[in-house]
Design a protein around this motif. Structure first.
Motif, PDB file in Angstrom:
ATOM      1  N   ARG A 180       2.759  -2.886  67.588  1.00  0.00           N
ATOM      2  CA  ARG A 180       1.603  -3.511  66.950  1.00  0.00           C
ATOM      3  C   ARG A 180       0.768  -2.492  66.166  1.00  0.00           C
ATOM      4  NH1 ARG A 180      -3.576  -4.398  69.126  1.00  0.00           N
ATOM      5  NH2 ARG A 180      -4.760  -5.990  67.998  1.00  0.00           N
ATOM      6  N   GLY A 181       0.714  -1.262  66.665  1.00  0.00           N
ATOM      7  CA  GLY A 181      -0.142  -0.255  66.054  1.00  0.00           C
ATOM      8  C   GLY A 181       0.596   0.661  65.097  1.00  0.00           C
ATOM      9  N   ARG A 182       0.119   1.886  65.023  1.00  0.00           N
ATOM     10  CA  ARG A 182       0.663   2.867  64.076  1.00  0.00           C
ATOM     11  C   ARG A 182       1.889   3.564  64.675  1.00  0.00           C
ATOM     12  NH1 ARG A 182      -0.188   8.404  62.787  1.00  0.00           N
ATOM     13  NH2 ARG A 182      -1.374   8.628  64.713  1.00  0.00           N
ATOM     14  N   ILE A 183       2.904   3.769  63.868  1.00  0.00           N
ATOM     15  CA  ILE A 183       4.088   4.536  64.267  1.00  0.00           C
ATOM     16  C   ILE A 183       4.003   5.898  63.597  1.00  0.00           C
ATOM     17  CG2 ILE A 183       6.605   4.671  64.191  1.00  0.00           C
ATOM     18  CD1 ILE A 183       6.592   1.578  63.985  1.00  0.00           C
ATOM     19  N   LYS A 184       3.932   6.956  64.397  1.00  0.00           N
ATOM     20  CA  LYS A 184       3.771   8.296  63.809  1.00  0.00           C
ATOM     21  C   LYS A 184       4.990   8.673  62.983  1.00  0.00           C
ATOM     22  CE  LYS A 184       2.024  12.887  64.871  1.00  0.00           C
ATOM     23  NZ  LYS A 184       1.607  13.827  65.937  1.00  0.00           N
ATOM     24  N   SER A 185       6.181   8.450  63.524  1.00  0.00           N
ATOM     25  CA  SER A 185       7.408   8.640  62.742  1.00  0.00           C
ATOM     26  C   SER A 185       8.559   7.945  63.450  1.00  0.00           C
ATOM     27  CB  SER A 185       7.741  10.135  62.548  1.00  0.00           C
ATOM     28  OG  SER A 185       8.153  10.728  63.767  1.00  0.00           O
ATOM     29  N   LEU A 186       9.571   7.584  62.655  1.00  0.00           N
ATOM     30  CA  LEU A 186      10.780   6.982  63.197  1.00  0.00           C
ATOM     31  C   LEU A 186      11.857   8.041  63.371  1.00  0.00           C
ATOM     32  CD1 LEU A 186      10.921   3.765  60.992  1.00  0.00           C
ATOM     33  CD2 LEU A 186      10.330   3.877  63.416  1.00  0.00           C
ATOM     34  N   GLY A 187      12.689   7.848  64.404  1.00  0.00           N
ATOM     35  CA  GLY A 187      13.792   8.774  64.638  1.00  0.00           C
ATOM     36  C   GLY A 187      14.987   8.473  63.750  1.00  0.00           C
ATOM     37  N   ALA A 188      16.035   9.267  63.910  1.00  0.00           N
ATOM     38  CA  ALA A 188      17.247   9.114  63.112  1.00  0.00           C
ATOM     39  C   ALA A 188      17.834   7.722  63.282  1.00  0.00           C
ATOM     40  CB  ALA A 188      18.270  10.166  63.536  1.00  0.00           C
ATOM     41  N   ASP A 189      18.166   7.089  62.182  1.00  0.00           N
ATOM     42  CA  ASP A 189      18.854   5.809  62.123  1.00  0.00           C
ATOM     43  C   ASP A 189      17.977   4.611  62.485  1.00  0.00           C
ATOM     44  OD1 ASP A 189      21.306   4.799  61.220  1.00  0.00           O
ATOM     45  OD2 ASP A 189      21.881   4.240  63.250  1.00  0.00           O
ATOM     46  N   ALA A 190      16.686   4.818  62.700  1.00  0.00           N
ATOM     47  CA  ALA A 190      15.776   3.701  62.964  1.00  0.00           C
ATOM     48  C   ALA A 190      15.026   3.339  61.688  1.00  0.00           C
ATOM     49  CB  ALA A 190      14.788   4.070  64.064  1.00  0.00           C
ATOM     50  N   HIS A 191      14.773   2.058  61.487  1.00  0.00           N
ATOM     51  CA  HIS A 191      13.983   1.634  60.340  1.00  0.00           C
ATOM     52  C   HIS A 191      13.237   0.341  60.679  1.00  0.00           C
ATOM     53  CE1 HIS A 191      17.020  -1.358  58.316  1.00  0.00           C
ATOM     54  NE2 HIS A 191      17.116  -1.408  59.625  1.00  0.00           N
ATOM     55  N   ILE A 192      12.257   0.034  59.852  1.00  0.00           N
ATOM     56  CA  ILE A 192      11.460  -1.176  60.049  1.00  0.00           C
ATOM     57  C   ILE A 192      12.113  -2.327  59.286  1.00  0.00           C
ATOM     58  CG2 ILE A 192       9.228  -2.271  59.595  1.00  0.00           C
ATOM     59  CD1 ILE A 192       7.929   0.462  60.015  1.00  0.00           C
ATOM     60  N   GLU A 193      12.272  -3.460  59.974  1.00  0.00           N
ATOM     61  CA  GLU A 193      12.840  -4.658  59.383  1.00  0.00           C
ATOM     62  C   GLU A 193      11.800  -5.788  59.393  1.00  0.00           C
ATOM     63  OE1 GLU A 193      17.500  -4.036  60.779  1.00  0.00           O
ATOM     64  OE2 GLU A 193      16.236  -5.481  61.835  1.00  0.00           O
ATOM     65  N   PRO A 194      11.977  -6.797  58.562  1.00  0.00           N
ATOM     66  CA  PRO A 194      11.033  -7.923  58.569  1.00  0.00           C
ATOM     67  C   PRO A 194      11.067  -8.667  59.909  1.00  0.00           C
ATOM     68  CG  PRO A 194      12.407  -7.950  56.592  1.00  0.00           C
ATOM     69  CD  PRO A 194      13.006  -6.934  57.506  1.00  0.00           C
ATOM     70  N   MET A 195       9.913  -9.108  60.355  1.00  0.00           N
ATOM     71  CA  MET A 195       9.814  -9.947  61.551  1.00  0.00           C
ATOM     72  C   MET A 195      10.281 -11.364  61.206  1.00  0.00           C
ATOM     73  SD  MET A 195       8.503  -8.561  64.445  1.00  0.00           S
ATOM     74  CE  MET A 195       7.513  -9.781  65.310  1.00  0.00           C
ATOM     75  N   THR A 196      11.211 -11.884  62.000  1.00  0.00           N
ATOM     76  CA  THR A 196      11.686 -13.253  61.812  1.00  0.00           C
ATOM     77  C   THR A 196      10.933 -14.193  62.758  1.00  0.00           C
ATOM     78  OG1 THR A 196      13.391 -13.091  63.502  1.00  0.00           O
ATOM     79  CG2 THR A 196      13.979 -12.348  61.268  1.00  0.00           C
TER      80      THR A 196
END
Length: 239
Positions: A180-196
């Protein structure tokens, strides 16, 4: 009639005071005598940060730990419902199979590590590596999670109602993370996708189970890009 009902209720309840008995005695009862005892509720008093409280349970029972606990509270839990009325150390609900573990305070590192099933609820913050290598467990954190949370998470769902630290979801497999809040950074191979719509329904159901009230549409979905699934020995190398 009331006396009979009271005696029956008391027969189903048991108290372990760790100021006068040992964690070993508690766990021996849970592993050996509990199924035949008829006990359905256990109060654990004066835990005083002791380690390995109520581990390896394989029977439906409600347990209230009245204070702070150390490492591995509720580890390898199956079928039981545990509530810690305080903070907990490393590895709470580590390798949990089913049932539930609720932490009314904060959790140290590796909460829910390698969990296969069940529900872990942390009402405060969780430290580093929350949900590391999770394999089907659902984890709901009312506060924030630290760095490297959900590292190599293979299956299950992690819901974070506040912020996430560095390298969230590093080397993520099929687990899905909702923040819900802030993500400082994503790790390898992770990404943000649209919420369905399905994601919103899943988050709403988990929040309801956990007892938190938030709008599911406020959460971000983090999942794997799946680019690390197959190792390429020649990538970036010269011969």
């Amino acid at each position: 009639m009331e006396d009979l009902a009271l005696r029956g209720r008391l027969a189903r309840e048991k108290t372990f005071d760790l100021a006068h008995s040992s964690v070993r005695e508690l766990n021996q009862f849970l592993h050996g005598q509990l199924p035949e005892s008829g006990v359905t509720h256990i109060d654990v008093l004066n835990p005083a940060g002791a380690h390995s409280i109520a581990v390896g349970i394989n029977h439906p029972v409600d347990i209230d730990v009245r204070g702070h606990a150390g490492y591995y509270l509720g580890g390898m839990n199956k079928l039981a419902n545990l509530t810690a009325h305080g903070n907990v150390g490393w590895g709470v609900a580590e390798n949990m199979m089913s049932g539930s573990v609720r932490v009314k305070g904060f959790a140290s590192e590796a909460a829910g590590a390698s969990g296969n099933g069940g529900l872990l609820v942390i009402e405060g913050d969780a430290s580093l590596r929350c949900g590391i290598s999770m394999k089907g467990i659902d984890i709901v954190v009312g506060g924030s999670v630290g760095n490297y949370s959900a590292f190599m998470a293979q299956a299950g769902r992690l819901v974070v109602c506040s912020d996430a630290g560095d390298a969230l979801g590093d080397s993520l497999y099929e687990a899905v993370l909702y923040v819900r809040g802030r993500i400082k950074s994503l790790g390898a191979d992770a990404h943000i996708e649209p919420m369905t719509e399905g994601d919103c329904l899943s988050v709403a159901a988990l929040l309801e189970k956990a007892g938190f009230v938030y709008d599911p549409t406020e959460f971000k979905r983090v999942a794997s890009m799946r680019s690390l699934y197959h190792w390429n020995a020649d990538a970036g190398q010269e011969y």
